[in-house]
Design a protein around this motif. Sequence first.
Motif, PDB file in Angstrom:
ATOM      1  N   ILE A  63      42.198  -5.435  68.438  1.00  0.00           N
ATOM      2  CA  ILE A  63      42.842  -4.236  67.897  1.00  0.00           C
ATOM      3  C   ILE A  63      44.342  -4.435  67.808  1.00  0.00           C
ATOM      4  CG2 ILE A  63      43.333  -1.810  68.365  1.00  0.00           C
ATOM      5  CD1 ILE A  63      40.506  -1.681  69.623  1.00  0.00           C
ATOM      6  N   LEU A  64      44.940  -4.969  68.857  1.00  0.00           N
ATOM      7  CA  LEU A  64      46.380  -5.218  68.864  1.00  0.00           C
ATOM      8  C   LEU A  64      46.775  -6.201  67.765  1.00  0.00           C
ATOM      9  CD1 LEU A  64      49.068  -4.660  70.218  1.00  0.00           C
ATOM     10  CD2 LEU A  64      48.579  -6.521  71.798  1.00  0.00           C
ATOM     11  N   GLU A  65      45.980  -7.232  67.565  1.00  0.00           N
ATOM     12  CA  GLU A  65      46.255  -8.202  66.507  1.00  0.00           C
ATOM     13  C   GLU A  65      46.228  -7.538  65.135  1.00  0.00           C
ATOM     14  OE1 GLU A  65      44.394 -12.293  64.624  1.00  0.00           O
ATOM     15  OE2 GLU A  65      43.711 -11.609  66.591  1.00  0.00           O
ATOM     16  N   ARG A  66      45.261  -6.662  64.910  1.00  0.00           N
ATOM     17  CA  ARG A  66      45.167  -5.959  63.618  1.00  0.00           C
ATOM     18  C   ARG A  66      46.359  -5.033  63.407  1.00  0.00           C
ATOM     19  NH1 ARG A  66      39.364  -3.616  62.267  1.00  0.00           N
ATOM     20  NH2 ARG A  66      39.226  -4.934  60.438  1.00  0.00           N
ATOM     21  N   VAL A  67      46.750  -4.300  64.457  1.00  0.00           N
ATOM     22  CA  VAL A  67      47.883  -3.378  64.341  1.00  0.00           C
ATOM     23  C   VAL A  67      49.158  -4.140  64.044  1.00  0.00           C
ATOM     24  CG1 VAL A  67      49.380  -1.826  65.666  1.00  0.00           C
ATOM     25  CG2 VAL A  67      46.915  -1.513  65.723  1.00  0.00           C
ATOM     26  N   LEU A  68      49.394  -5.234  64.748  1.00  0.00           N
ATOM     27  CA  LEU A  68      50.617  -6.009  64.523  1.00  0.00           C
ATOM     28  C   LEU A  68      50.611  -6.665  63.155  1.00  0.00           C
ATOM     29  CD1 LEU A  68      51.173  -7.609  68.027  1.00  0.00           C
ATOM     30  CD2 LEU A  68      52.369  -5.669  67.011  1.00  0.00           C
ATOM     31  N   ASP A  69      49.444  -7.062  62.678  1.00  0.00           N
ATOM     32  CA  ASP A  69      49.346  -7.697  61.367  1.00  0.00           C
ATOM     33  C   ASP A  69      49.563  -6.693  60.238  1.00  0.00           C
ATOM     34  OD1 ASP A  69      48.840  -9.860  59.576  1.00  0.00           O
ATOM     35  OD2 ASP A  69      46.844  -9.018  59.244  1.00  0.00           O
ATOM     36  N   LYS A  70      48.943  -5.555  60.328  1.00  0.00           N
ATOM     37  CA  LYS A  70      49.030  -4.539  59.268  1.00  0.00           C
ATOM     38  C   LYS A  70      50.218  -3.608  59.466  1.00  0.00           C
ATOM     39  CE  LYS A  70      44.875  -5.428  57.500  1.00  0.00           C
ATOM     40  NZ  LYS A  70      44.700  -6.131  56.317  1.00  0.00           N
ATOM     41  N   GLY A  71      50.489  -3.246  60.713  1.00  0.00           N
ATOM     42  CA  GLY A  71      51.560  -2.316  61.021  1.00  0.00           C
ATOM     43  C   GLY A  71      51.045  -0.897  61.153  1.00  0.00           C
ATOM     44  N   ILE A  72      51.778  -0.120  61.918  1.00  0.00           N
ATOM     45  CA  ILE A  72      51.445   1.285  62.091  1.00  0.00           C
ATOM     46  C   ILE A  72      52.749   2.068  62.179  1.00  0.00           C
ATOM     47  CG2 ILE A  72      51.278   1.128  64.595  1.00  0.00           C
ATOM     48  CD1 ILE A  72      49.064   3.195  64.498  1.00  0.00           C
ATOM     49  N   ILE A  73      52.785   3.206  61.521  1.00  0.00           N
ATOM     50  CA  ILE A  73      53.974   4.053  61.532  1.00  0.00           C
ATOM     51  C   ILE A  73      53.598   5.393  62.135  1.00  0.00           C
ATOM     52  CG2 ILE A  73      55.693   5.249  60.130  1.00  0.00           C
ATOM     53  CD1 ILE A  73      55.383   3.014  58.070  1.00  0.00           C
ATOM     54  N   ILE A  74      54.395   5.821  63.085  1.00  0.00           N
ATOM     55  CA  ILE A  74      54.210   7.138  63.693  1.00  0.00           C
ATOM     56  C   ILE A  74      55.496   7.906  63.421  1.00  0.00           C
ATOM     57  CG2 ILE A  74      53.867   8.402  65.837  1.00  0.00           C
ATOM     58  CD1 ILE A  74      52.478   5.824  66.893  1.00  0.00           C
ATOM     59  N   ALA A  75      55.374   9.062  62.802  1.00  0.00           N
ATOM     60  CA  ALA A  75      56.548   9.857  62.445  1.00  0.00           C
ATOM     61  C   ALA A  75      56.327  11.295  62.879  1.00  0.00           C
ATOM     62  CB  ALA A  75      56.795   9.785  60.946  1.00  0.00           C
ATOM     63  N   GLY A  76      57.400  11.917  63.290  1.00  0.00           N
ATOM     64  CA  GLY A  76      57.296  13.319  63.678  1.00  0.00           C
ATOM     65  C   GLY A  76      58.663  13.948  63.826  1.00  0.00           C
ATOM     66  N   ASP A  77      58.700  15.251  63.764  1.00  0.00           N
ATOM     67  CA  ASP A  77      59.931  16.008  63.928  1.00  0.00           C
ATOM     68  C   ASP A  77      59.733  17.037  65.023  1.00  0.00           C
ATOM     69  OD1 ASP A  77      60.426  16.172  60.356  1.00  0.00           O
ATOM     70  OD2 ASP A  77      61.053  14.645  61.768  1.00  0.00           O
ATOM     71  N   ILE A  78      60.744  17.203  65.832  1.00  0.00           N
ATOM     72  CA  ILE A  78      60.737  18.244  66.846  1.00  0.00           C
ATOM     73  C   ILE A  78      61.882  19.190  66.510  1.00  0.00           C
ATOM     74  CG2 ILE A  78      61.037  18.765  69.293  1.00  0.00           C
ATOM     75  CD1 ILE A  78      60.052  15.893  69.853  1.00  0.00           C
ATOM     76  N   ARG A  79      61.555  20.470  66.368  1.00  0.00           N
ATOM     77  CA  ARG A  79      62.575  21.465  66.035  1.00  0.00           C
ATOM     78  C   ARG A  79      62.573  22.559  67.094  1.00  0.00           C
ATOM     79  NH1 ARG A  79      61.766  21.992  59.551  1.00  0.00           N
ATOM     80  NH2 ARG A  79      62.364  19.845  59.142  1.00  0.00           N
ATOM     81  N   VAL A  80      63.774  22.946  67.508  1.00  0.00           N
ATOM     82  CA  VAL A  80      63.932  24.040  68.451  1.00  0.00           C
ATOM     83  C   VAL A  80      64.654  25.160  67.718  1.00  0.00           C
ATOM     84  CG1 VAL A  80      64.930  24.764  70.648  1.00  0.00           C
ATOM     85  CG2 VAL A  80      64.031  22.443  70.392  1.00  0.00           C
ATOM     86  N   ASN A  81      63.971  26.295  67.585  1.00  0.00           N
ATOM     87  CA  ASN A  81      64.528  27.454  66.894  1.00  0.00           C
ATOM     88  C   ASN A  81      64.628  28.621  67.858  1.00  0.00           C
ATOM     89  OD1 ASN A  81      64.497  25.994  64.523  1.00  0.00           O
ATOM     90  ND2 ASN A  81      62.603  26.905  63.794  1.00  0.00           N
ATOM     91  N   LEU A  82      65.637  29.445  67.652  1.00  0.00           N
ATOM     92  CA  LEU A  82      65.791  30.686  68.392  1.00  0.00           C
ATOM     93  C   LEU A  82      66.109  31.783  67.393  1.00  0.00           C
ATOM     94  CD1 LEU A  82      65.965  32.120  71.142  1.00  0.00           C
ATOM     95  CD2 LEU A  82      68.398  31.571  71.154  1.00  0.00           C
ATOM     96  N   LEU A  83      65.194  32.723  67.235  1.00  0.00           N
ATOM     97  CA  LEU A  83      65.362  33.815  66.268  1.00  0.00           C
ATOM     98  C   LEU A  83      65.640  33.290  64.862  1.00  0.00           C
ATOM     99  CD1 LEU A  83      67.531  36.213  68.458  1.00  0.00           C
ATOM    100  CD2 LEU A  83      65.075  36.356  68.023  1.00  0.00           C
TER     101      LEU A  83
END
Length: 110
Positions: free
Chosen positions: A31-51
């Motif tokens: 599994i690790l070999e496949r991930v490193l060969d193909k690549g994986i991208i994890i993206a996300g945003d964290i937002r803190v809002n008040l009113l």
Amino acid sequence: MTEPTISSRRAGMDRYGFASAAPRPEGLADILERVLDKGIIIAGDIRVNLLDIELLTVKIRLLVVSVDKAMEMGIDWWTRDPMLSGDEQELADENRKLRERIKELESDSG
């Protein structure tokens, strides 16, 4: 007489006895070999809002690939980073020169 049984995983068949289209990874290393060969991208945003007022936004982008794949994609920042590329002597010389310059400026002003 009983016939020897072969696990469906080893024979390349699914649990219904049909041949699988693609070989399944056998373990974590595959599994690790496949991930490193193909690549994986994890993206996300964290937002803190008040009113409905945005106080903080954190953008997270994580790319997991092998060094070869990263260079193929044009990512090679580690080759220019003195701490990672082995140019520690160059960094030490620059620090020494900056300290000498600070002493020189402090002695001129005081």
